[in-house]
Design a protein around this motif. Sequence first.
Motif, short mmCIF file in Angstrom:
data_model
loop_
_atom_site.label_atom_id
_atom_site.label_comp_id
_atom_site.label_asym_id
_atom_site.label_seq_id
_atom_site.Cartn_x
_atom_site.Cartn_y
_atom_site.Cartn_z
N UNK A 1 -38.38 -31.26 56.44
CA UNK A 1 -38.58 -29.94 55.79
C UNK A 1 -40.08 -29.96 54.98
N UNK A 2 -40.36 -28.80 55.41
CA UNK A 2 -41.64 -28.86 53.74
C UNK A 2 -41.30 -29.43 52.61
N UNK A 3 -40.25 -29.83 52.55
CA UNK A 3 -40.49 -29.84 50.54
C UNK A 3 -39.85 -31.52 51.08
N UNK A 4 -39.22 -32.34 51.96
CA UNK A 4 -39.19 -33.67 52.37
C UNK A 4 -40.47 -34.18 52.75
N UNK A 5 -41.66 -33.39 53.61
CA UNK A 5 -43.33 -34.12 53.79
C UNK A 5 -44.07 -33.79 52.67
N UNK A 6 -43.67 -33.62 51.39
CA UNK A 6 -44.33 -33.02 50.11
C UNK A 6 -43.79 -33.96 49.93
N UNK A 7 -42.84 -34.21 49.25
CA UNK A 7 -42.35 -36.03 49.10
C UNK A 7 -42.76 -36.93 49.50
N UNK B 1 -45.82 -34.15 44.67
CA UNK B 1 -45.35 -33.39 42.93
C UNK B 1 -44.09 -32.21 43.60
N UNK B 2 -45.49 -31.69 44.18
CA UNK B 2 -43.92 -30.17 44.84
C UNK B 2 -44.36 -29.90 45.63
N UNK B 3 -43.68 -29.31 46.66
CA UNK B 3 -43.97 -28.37 47.85
C UNK B 3 -45.25 -27.34 47.66
N UNK B 4 -45.23 -26.80 46.31
CA UNK B 4 -46.33 -26.01 46.21
C UNK B 4 -47.53 -26.49 46.32
N UNK B 5 -47.54 -27.56 45.55
CA UNK B 5 -49.08 -28.26 44.65
C UNK B 5 -49.81 -29.01 46.83
N UNK B 6 -48.76 -29.31 47.38
CA UNK B 6 -49.32 -29.83 48.89
C UNK B 6 -49.60 -28.06 49.60
N UNK B 7 -48.69 -27.16 49.41
CA UNK B 7 -49.78 -25.67 50.08
C UNK B 7 -50.32 -25.66 50.09
N UNK B 8 -50.90 -25.83 48.70
CA UNK B 8 -52.80 -25.35 47.68
C UNK B 8 -53.15 -26.82 48.65
N UNK C 1 -48.52 -25.06 54.71
CA UNK C 1 -47.69 -26.60 55.55
C UNK C 1 -46.91 -25.31 56.68
N UNK C 2 -45.82 -24.50 56.21
CA UNK C 2 -44.66 -24.18 57.24
C UNK C 2 -45.95 -23.60 58.72
N UNK C 3 -47.10 -22.09 58.29
CA UNK C 3 -47.59 -21.63 59.06
C UNK C 3 -48.40 -22.97 60.08
N UNK C 4 -48.70 -24.13 59.50
CA UNK C 4 -49.10 -24.81 60.04
C UNK C 4 -48.54 -25.63 61.05
N UNK C 5 -46.87 -26.12 61.11
CA UNK C 5 -45.82 -26.28 61.30
C UNK C 5 -46.21 -25.19 62.35
N UNK C 6 -45.78 -23.95 62.68
CA UNK C 6 -45.29 -23.56 63.93
C UNK C 6 -46.35 -23.06 64.62
#
Length: 83
Positions: free
Chosen positions: A40-46, A51-58, A68-73
């Motif tokens: 998941x995006x959460x597992x990948x971020x960790x 620190x958070x999926x939001x930090x990875x998204x930014x 990240x979700x759009x990138x994966x798609x």
Amino acid sequence: MSSRQFARAFSTEVGMSPGRYVDRIRVEAARRRLEDTRDSVEETARACGYGTPEAMRRAFLRQLGVGPAEYRRRFQPAQRSAS
């Protein structure tokens, strides 16, 4: 060597600040993980040090222009059908 001296020397050698370099390496690791695993995006971020999926998204939006979700798609290879 002080942290300021290190940052200057690093920037001279690598062409970017240590923080920007770490951010770039984390996004690259997360990008590969999103392409190659079903985590998941959460597992990948960790796993990639965010620190958070939001930090990875930014970070993705800043560097790649997509979350990240759009990138994966867009970039995850199509699943092979069972034979």
